[in-house]
Design a protein around this motif. Structure first.
Motif: not given
Ligand code: ARG
Length: 574
Positions: A156-158, A223-234, A257-264, A314-319
Motif C-alpha cells: 500500500v502507498g502509505d 504519526l497519530r494523525l497519519w495513522g487515522i488516514l491509513v486506518g480509514q483508507s485500509i 512505510s514499513f520499509y522506511n526504517p530500512m531506507l538509510e 522502497t522497492d529495493l528495501a522490499a526486495i
C-alpha cells in the motif's frame, strides 16, 4: 494419478533416447489427433536424416501399447497419437476418484511472495488496482493449490510527501469530519481538497511541508494523525476486498512505510558497494543495459536532491526484506505494464548489490490497461476516474435483476448471494479471460451476457450440470465408477477433462489465468455438445447411464474447482 502427458512423455523419451540421448519429443495437443510429436523434425535436422524415415523408425521403437489406439507418421514427419478409449476411460476414472482431480502438488515448493493490489492511502482504488487485485488473487490461489508457500503482500502507498498536505487538510476539517468523509469512501474528494488548498494557499503549503518533516522525524502526534488516514483508507479497501471476495486481509498490508526504517541502510550499502553516483544532486545507480531514446544511461534515483527517498529505494528495501526475512524463492509483482522499466531497473540494481541472489526469481506480472468504450482510458461520463466499487455495485445490481427474473420463487437472501456471485464473477472473469498483457475494453453488457466466453456462461453451465442430479433425483455415482467413452462427444469431453491439470499448470507457470479461463470455456462447450448428443437421465439404466452421470459429475467438479482457482464462485443453483 499420473497425467497423460507425463505417461506419454516417458514412453516417447525412451524411444527418442535410442536415437539421441535426451532428445526432446516435443509433445503438443493437436487438432489432427489427440497429440502430436513434433520433436522428430529438429532431431532429423541435427542428425542430417530424412525426417519421415526417422519418424518411421521411432514409430517402430516406441511402446505405446495400452495407451494409443493408433500412432501414425504425418506431414513432414510428425507422429500423430490417438489415445484408446479404454485408456482414456481408466484415466478419467482415476481422476474422478481423486479428491484433487489430478492436480498434483509441485515437486519443488518454494516461498513465493506476491506483491499485488497496492492501492494508495487517501486515493480512490481505480481499475488498475482492480486488475492487480483480481489477477493477484487468482495467482495466489493457483500457487497455493500447487503446494507453494505463498506470502501475500499488499504494498500500500502509505508514505511520502503528499502526507504533509493530507494531514494538514485533516486538521483543517477536524478529525471527526475528516474521519467520516474518509469512512464513506470519498477518498478522491479528500485528496482533491487537500491538493487544492496546497496549490491555492501559501500558508497551507508551508504547513504541509513542515508536516512532512515532522512525519519523517517520527513526531508522535503527526504519526497519530497519519495513522487515522491509513486506518480509514485500509478499512475502505477492506470493504472493496470483501465485495470482491478476494483472499487479502489486513494482515497482508505491508505498506511503503514499513520499509522506511530500512531506507538509510539501502543507501549506505549501495554507497559502500560503490554503486551510488551523484547525478543532478540526486543519488542514483546506473544499472547496465538501461538507456533512454538518445542512448544515454538511465539512472535509478535512490535519494532525491531534497534528501527524500525515491519510490525505488522502497522497492529495493522490499526486495531485501522479502529475500532475507521471508526467504522468498520467487517474487511476483502484479503491477501495470507502465511500471515495467522501474521494476526491471530495481531488479537489476538488487542483483548488482547481491540482494537478489541468482536462485531467486523476480517477475513483473505486467498487465494492460482497462479502456472505456471509446478505447481511451476508462473514465466516467463526467470525466473523472471510475470508482471500482461503483462498477462492482452496478454489476451486482444488474445481476440481481436477472436473478429475480429467473428465480422468482427464491427467498431474498439466496437471491442476493446469487446476484453477488454472478455480478462479481462476471467482472472478474472478464478481466482474467483476457490475455493479461493486453488492454481490454470494459463492457458491462458483454461481461454479464449468459452466452459467450463469460463468467455467467460458465456459472450457468456448472449449475446446469448440477441440476441434472437435482432434476433426476439421483446422486452422482460413487468415486471409481467405471466409464465408457463410446460416442465421439463422450470421448471429446473426456479428453478435455483430462487436460485440466495441464491447463492449471500452464496458467500457473505463465502467471496467466486466461489459459485456465480458455480451458473452462472449452470444457463447458464440450459438455454442451455431449449433452446435446448423449441422453443422460433418459439413457436406459445400466453402465451407459452410470458412466454419463459420472462424466457429468466430473465436469461439474472440474468447472467448480477451476472457477474456484480463479476466485470465482460456482453456486449449485443459478
Ligand atoms: N501503489 C502503486 C500504484 O498505485 C503500486 C505499487 C506496486 N508495487 C510495488 N512494489 N511497486 O501505482
Amino acid at each position: 494419478m499420473t497425467d497423460i502427458r507425463t505417461i506419454l512423455e516417458e514412453r516417447l523419451q525412451a524411444a527418442f533416447d535410442t536415437v539421441e540421448a535426451g532428445a526432446d519429443p516435443v509433445l503438443r495437443p493437436s487438432d489432427h489427433a489427440d497429440f502430436q510429436v513434433n520433436g522428430t523434425l529438429p532431431l532429423a535436422k541435427r542428425l542430417g536424416r530424412n525426417p519421415r524415415e526417422l519418424a518411421e523408425g521411432l514409430l517402430a521403437a516406441v511402446d505405446l501399447g495400452g495407451i494409443c489406439e493408433t500412432v501414425e507418421v504425418s506431414g513432414p514427419g510428425f507422429l500423430n497419437l490417438t489415445l484408446s478409449a479404454g485408456f482414456l476411460a481408466d484415466q478419467l476414472q482415476a481422476m474422478a476418484a481423486d479428491e484433487a482431480l489430478g492436480l498434483a502438488p509441485t515437486a519443488d515448493p518454494v516461498t513465493v511472495v506476491v506483491d499485488y493490489s497496492a492501492p494508495n492511502v487517501a486515493k480512490e482504488m481505480h481499475v488498475g488496482h482492480l486488475r492487480s487485485t483480481i489477477i493477484g488473487d487468482a495467482l495466489v490461489r493457483l500457487l497455493q493449490a500447487a503446494g507453494h508457500e505463498v506470502v501475500r503482500e499488499n504494498h500500500v502507498g502509505d508514505w511520502g510527501t503528499p502526507f504533509g498536505m493530507l494531514i494538514e487538510h485533516l486538521l483543517d476539517l477536524g478529525e471527526e469530519e475528516a474521519t467520516s468523509e474518509l469512512s464513506v469512501g470519498d477518498l478522491d474528494g479528500f485528496y482533491r481538497q487537500a491538493r487544492a488548498s496546497f496549490d491555492a494557499d501559501e500558508a497551507f503549503a508551508a504547513r504541509a511541508r513542515a508536516r512532512v518533516v515532522l512525519l519523517q522525524s517520527g513526531d508522535p502526534e503527526t504519526l497519530r494523525l497519519w495513522g487515522i488516514l491509513v486506518g480509514q483508507s485500509i478499512a475502505y479497501f477492506d470493504e472493496v476486498y470483501a465485495k470482491l471476495g478476494v483472499l487479502l486481509t489486513d494482515a497482508d498490508v505491508v505498506g511503503e512505510s514499513f520499509y522506511n526504517p530500512m531506507l538509510e541502510g539501502v543507501v549506505a550499502d549501495l554507497e559502500a558497494l560503490g554503486l551510488l553516483v551523484e547525478n543532478d544532486g540526486a543519488r542514483c545507480v546506473f544499472p547496465p543495459g538501461f538507456a533512454n531514446r538518445q542512448g544515454d544511461p538511465l539512472p535509478l534515483i535512490i535519494r532525491k536532491s531534497d534528501g527524500g527517498y525515491g519510490y525505488a529505494a522502497t522497492d529495493l528495501a522490499a526486495i531485501r526484506d522479502r529475500v532475507d526475512r521471508l526467504g522468498a524463492g520467487r517474487i511476483l509483482y502484479v503491477v501495470g505494464a507502465p511500471q515495467a522499466q522501474h521494476l526491471q531497473m530495481c531488479f537489476a540494481v538488487a542483483r548488482l548489490a547481491g540482494w537478489l541472489p541468482e536462485g531467486v526469481e523476480a517477475v513483473h506480472v505486467a498487465f494492460g490497461s482497462v479502456l472505456g468504450p471509446d478505447r481511451k482510458v476508462f473514465r466516467t461520463r463526467a470525466g473523472s476516474t471510475v470508482k471500482l466499487v461503483d462498477l462492482l455495485d452496478e454489476a451486482v445490481a444488474r445481476a440481481a435483476g436477472e436473478v429475480a427474473e429467473r428465480n422468482p420463487d427464491l427467498d431474498e437472501g439466496t437471491r442476493r448471494d446469487m446476484a453477488r456471485a454472478l455480478g462479481v464473477g462476471a467482472v472478474k472473469y472478464a478481466d482474467l479471460s483476457n490475455d493479461r498483457a493486453k488492454d481490454y475494453v470494459f463492457d458491462m453488457d458483454r461481461m454479464l451476457a449468459a452466452q459467450g466466453d463469460t463468467g455467467p456462461y460458465l456459472q450457468y453451465a456448472h449449475a446446469r450440470v448440477r441440476n441434472i442430479f437435482a432434476r433426476g433425483e439421483v446422486d452422482p455415482p460413487p468415486a471409481g465408477s467405471p466409464l465408457v467413452l463410446a460416442e465421439p462427444a463422450e470421448r471429446a469431453l473426456g479428453l478435455r477433462l483430462l487436460r485440466f491439470g495441464d491447463a492449471v499448470a500452464g496458467a500457473r507457470q505463465a502467471a496467466d489465468p486466461h489459459r485456465l479461463c480458455l480451458f473452462l470455456y472449452e470444457t463447458a462447450s464440450a459438455f454442451s455438445s455431449f449433452y446435446d448428443h448423449c441422453p443422460v437421465l433418459k439413457a436406459p439404466d445400466g453402465p451407459t447411464r452410470l458412466s454419463r452421470l459420472a462424466l457429468a459429475d466430473l465436469t461439474a467438479r472440474v468447472l467448480a474447482r477451476g472457477l474456484g482457482l480463479l476466485g470465482i464462485e460456482a453456486p449449485d443453483r443459478m
